[in-house]
Every structure is written in C-alpha cells, then in structure tokens.
Write a protein that holds these residues in place. Sequence first.
Motif, short mmCIF file in Angstrom:
data_model
loop_
_atom_site.label_atom_id
_atom_site.label_comp_id
_atom_site.label_asym_id
_atom_site.label_seq_id
_atom_site.Cartn_x
_atom_site.Cartn_y
_atom_site.Cartn_z
N ARG A 294 0.60 -1.20 -0.19
CA ARG A 294 -0.19 -0.01 0.07
C ARG A 294 0.81 1.13 -0.12
O ARG A 294 1.54 1.59 0.94
CB ARG A 294 -0.75 -0.01 1.35
N ARG A 295 0.81 2.06 -0.89
CA ARG A 295 1.65 3.11 -1.37
C ARG A 295 1.35 4.37 -0.30
O ARG A 295 1.99 5.21 0.21
CB ARG A 295 1.76 3.55 -2.84
N ASP A 296 -0.07 4.38 -0.18
CA ASP A 296 -0.72 5.41 0.65
C ASP A 296 -0.37 5.42 1.90
O ASP A 296 -0.24 6.75 2.47
CB ASP A 296 -2.28 5.56 0.40
N SER A 297 -0.02 3.95 2.62
CA SER A 297 0.57 3.99 3.84
C SER A 297 1.69 4.69 4.06
O SER A 297 2.01 5.41 5.20
CB SER A 297 0.49 2.47 4.33
N ILE A 298 2.73 4.71 2.93
CA ILE A 298 4.02 5.30 3.18
C ILE A 298 3.67 6.97 3.18
O ILE A 298 4.54 7.64 3.75
CB ILE A 298 4.91 4.79 2.05
N LEU A 299 2.79 7.22 2.25
CA LEU A 299 2.66 8.80 2.06
C LEU A 299 2.02 9.45 3.30
O LEU A 299 2.60 10.40 3.68
CB LEU A 299 1.58 8.71 0.99
N ILE A 300 1.38 8.57 4.20
CA ILE A 300 0.77 8.97 5.35
C ILE A 300 1.86 8.88 6.28
O ILE A 300 1.84 10.08 7.39
CB ILE A 300 -0.50 8.07 5.90
N LEU A 301 2.72 8.11 6.72
CA LEU A 301 3.55 8.04 7.60
C LEU A 301 4.71 9.14 7.33
O LEU A 301 4.92 9.97 8.14
CB LEU A 301 4.36 6.51 7.48
N GLY A 302 5.15 9.31 5.96
CA GLY A 302 5.87 10.43 5.60
C GLY A 302 5.47 11.94 6.03
O GLY A 302 6.07 12.61 6.55
N ARG A 303 3.92 11.89 5.70
CA ARG A 303 3.51 13.14 6.01
C ARG A 303 3.51 13.45 7.50
O ARG A 303 3.74 14.41 8.02
CB ARG A 303 2.07 13.47 5.46
N ALA A 304 3.05 12.20 8.20
CA ALA A 304 2.85 12.46 9.84
C ALA A 304 4.15 12.97 10.30
O ALA A 304 4.19 13.51 11.38
CB ALA A 304 2.59 11.08 10.28
N LEU A 305 5.19 12.53 10.03
CA LEU A 305 6.74 12.61 10.31
C LEU A 305 7.28 13.93 9.91
O LEU A 305 8.37 14.54 10.39
CB LEU A 305 7.72 11.44 9.85
N LEU A 341 -2.34 15.55 1.15
CA LEU A 341 -2.55 15.05 2.37
C LEU A 341 -2.31 16.17 3.41
O LEU A 341 -1.29 16.64 3.46
CB LEU A 341 -1.75 13.82 2.53
N ALA A 342 -3.31 16.36 4.45
CA ALA A 342 -3.26 17.07 5.46
C ALA A 342 -2.49 16.61 6.61
O ALA A 342 -2.44 15.36 7.09
CB ALA A 342 -4.35 17.45 5.92
N LEU A 343 -1.47 17.55 7.26
CA LEU A 343 -0.65 16.96 8.44
C LEU A 343 -1.58 16.43 9.38
O LEU A 343 -1.33 15.31 9.98
CB LEU A 343 0.13 18.13 8.80
N PRO A 344 -2.66 17.09 10.13
CA PRO A 344 -3.40 16.53 10.98
C PRO A 344 -4.28 15.09 10.74
O PRO A 344 -4.15 14.34 11.51
CB PRO A 344 -4.51 17.59 11.23
N THR A 345 -4.48 15.10 9.46
CA THR A 345 -4.97 13.75 8.83
C THR A 345 -4.11 12.77 9.17
O THR A 345 -4.40 11.38 9.56
CB THR A 345 -5.56 13.89 7.51
N ALA A 346 -2.80 12.82 8.67
CA ALA A 346 -2.02 11.94 8.56
C ALA A 346 -1.55 11.48 10.00
O ALA A 346 -1.36 10.33 10.40
CB ALA A 346 -0.69 12.32 7.93
N GLN A 347 -1.44 12.54 10.80
CA GLN A 347 -0.93 12.41 12.29
C GLN A 347 -2.04 11.54 13.03
O GLN A 347 -1.81 10.78 13.89
CB GLN A 347 -0.63 13.75 13.28
N ARG A 348 -3.29 11.83 12.80
CA ARG A 348 -4.50 11.09 13.41
C ARG A 348 -4.51 9.51 12.88
O ARG A 348 -4.48 8.51 13.60
CB ARG A 348 -5.80 11.62 13.04
N VAL A 349 -4.12 9.21 11.67
CA VAL A 349 -4.07 7.90 11.25
C VAL A 349 -2.93 7.18 11.88
O VAL A 349 -2.91 6.00 12.47
CB VAL A 349 -3.76 7.70 9.53
N VAL A 350 -1.82 7.70 12.02
CA VAL A 350 -0.76 7.23 12.54
C VAL A 350 -0.88 6.79 14.16
O VAL A 350 -0.54 5.75 14.64
CB VAL A 350 0.96 7.94 12.44
#
Length: 359
Positions: A294-305, A341-350
């Motif tokens: 899942r490529r989107d999981s890497i995008l989420i993790l990268g944005r959250a960090l 991808l919004a930072l708050p959204t990515a942080q909530r997912v992580v």
Amino acid sequence: MLAASSSLPDLEEIVRSVTPERRAIALRKLGALFVQGASRFNVQHVALFDTVLKSLLPQADGEARAALAGQLAALANAPPSVVRELVLDAEIKVAGPLLRASPVIDEATLIEVVRCCGQAHLQAVAERLIVPESVTDALLVRGEREVVRSAAANAGALFSVKGYSSLVRRAADDGVLAMAIGLREDLPTPLLQRLLSESADIVRRRLFQTASPARRAAIARTMAEAVADADAPTVRDFASAQQAVLVLQQAGALDHATLTGFVKERKYEETVVAIAAVSGLAIDAVDRVIAGGRRDSILILGRALGLEWSAVRALLSLRLGAGRSLSIADIEDARVNFERLALPTAQRVVAFWKDRGQI
C-alpha cells in the motif's frame, strides 16, 4: 574503362571549368555513367570515378548532390570518398538516402554522423536495415524522442546491455517507446521485468495484446516471476540497526536529516528502526508499512513525520529493492496525493495505528 572510357576526357575537362552549371551537368552525367557500369567496374575503375566525382562536389548545387546520393544509395561498390562526403552533407535530402540504405558506410562514419549532425540525420541512421551496437549507443546519447523510438522499433538495430538499460530508463515516461522495447525478442529478461514493473497498466495491457504468441508467453512468464519475487518473504535482522540508532538517539543526533540520509542511502534496516524511534510505532509495524503493497500508507507516514517529498519519494523506491524504481507516472501520482494529504489527518491515522498496535 569499358564503355565509360571514351567519355572521361570530356568530363575531366568539365571538372576544370569554374561554371557551376557545367559542374552540375557533369556530376549528373558521371553519376549516371557509374550506375550503368557499376556491376562491371573493378577497384581501379571505382577509384577513378571516386576522384573525379569528389572534385565536382564542392561547387555542385544541392539538387545535383541529392540526385547523386540517390543514384549511389543502393550500390555496394559506390565510390567511398564521395559517399562519405555526401553523408556528412548538412542537407538531409543529400545525406538521407545514403544514411538509410548505403552498404558502403562503415561504423566509424555512422558514429561520426551521429555525433556531429542534426536529428534528421540521426533519424535516417536509426532506419538503416542493420544498425550496430556501437552506433545505437551513440544514437542514445544524442537522439531525441523520435530518433530513439525509431531505433527501438527497428528489428535490425542491435543494442548493448548499456543501450537497453538506457532505453528502459527513457521508456518510464514514454509509452510508445515502452511498447517498442517490450516487443523486442532480444531484450534481456531482467530488463523486460524492469520495463514491465515501471510501465503503466495500460501500456502493459497493450503490449500483451500486441505481442506475438511467443513474446506474449515470455511477458506473462516474466510478470509471474516478478509477482512471485514480490510475494517472497524477506527475513531481516534489525539488531545491529537498533544499536546504531540507539547511539544516535542518546547523542541527540536522531533527526530528520539523519533519517533522510538513511532513506536516500537505501539503508533499509536503519530506516525502519529510525522511523520506529521517531514515530513511536513498533519496528515490525514500520517494516510492514514500507515493505507492504500500500503506497498510501508510506505517504501517510511520511506526512505525519514531517518528511520532505524528496525523502518520501526515496522511501517509496526503497521498498522496491535495488535496481528498481517507480515509473514517472506513478511518482507524479504519489507526489500529488502526498501534497494533498493534510498533516493533522496523517497524524491521526498514525495515532490510530499505534493505538491498535498493528497496521
């Protein structure tokens, strides 16, 4: 000189004339005379024609030179010095017929043409019945898109491993080129696998539909092997990476720059452990994100960090393994999704991942 002998004195007199019109007439007459007797001429005859014709070329107009090139293009014993001068002519109407068809031109001359002439000349070379590896190597250095496509689609063009690697790399953003390369039966299997992995789905489908039955079987086999390789589990040892990252963490040196360095240097274990330390996720959870499909999981993790796009892009390539990379289209699609991808959204997912204890 057989039937030509009686005409040569008059022609040699014309050579000494300074009148361009007479030189053009002489060039046409002598070219026609050579074509008529070419099958009977010996080496000495050809050499004499070579000398006289070459002396006429400098002041002959383009039309006369083009006519001569057309006359000589198919002859295996065409005057070599004349052919060389004509193929280096700046006008493609002069050089083109010979570049496409003349069997007299050697590899060194073809390479010289490729290195110093325009794209129309390179196109003519790419269309030859046989194009040696040394010449295609040169074409790939200077050739623009249409030239490269023509060479790849030419069954008589031979490519070195280096040349094929260059073609596959250029095909990442050129579906027409990818099709031409994929249909070549001399493409090494590892490069076919790379081509298929980097091509868009629509290119792969069209390639499979267009290929001959034998080539279609090879493509299907290669794709199946790629899937099998991707599904094969990889056993990794994170122990030494944990020790190295712990030292950095204790020294206060585990920051985004260090993490980005691990990613870009393709240090998989160090990257996973560093991301786990920074994000608070378990090492095996980060491993699943990066190595998973899942490529989107890497995008989420990268944005959250808070990673930059260049680091996230390297992270996407890291999961593919050495020697493999995303296609240009896939990279652009990932970039657009990452920027949206919004930072708050990515942080909530992580945070949700951490609460669940699994991804």
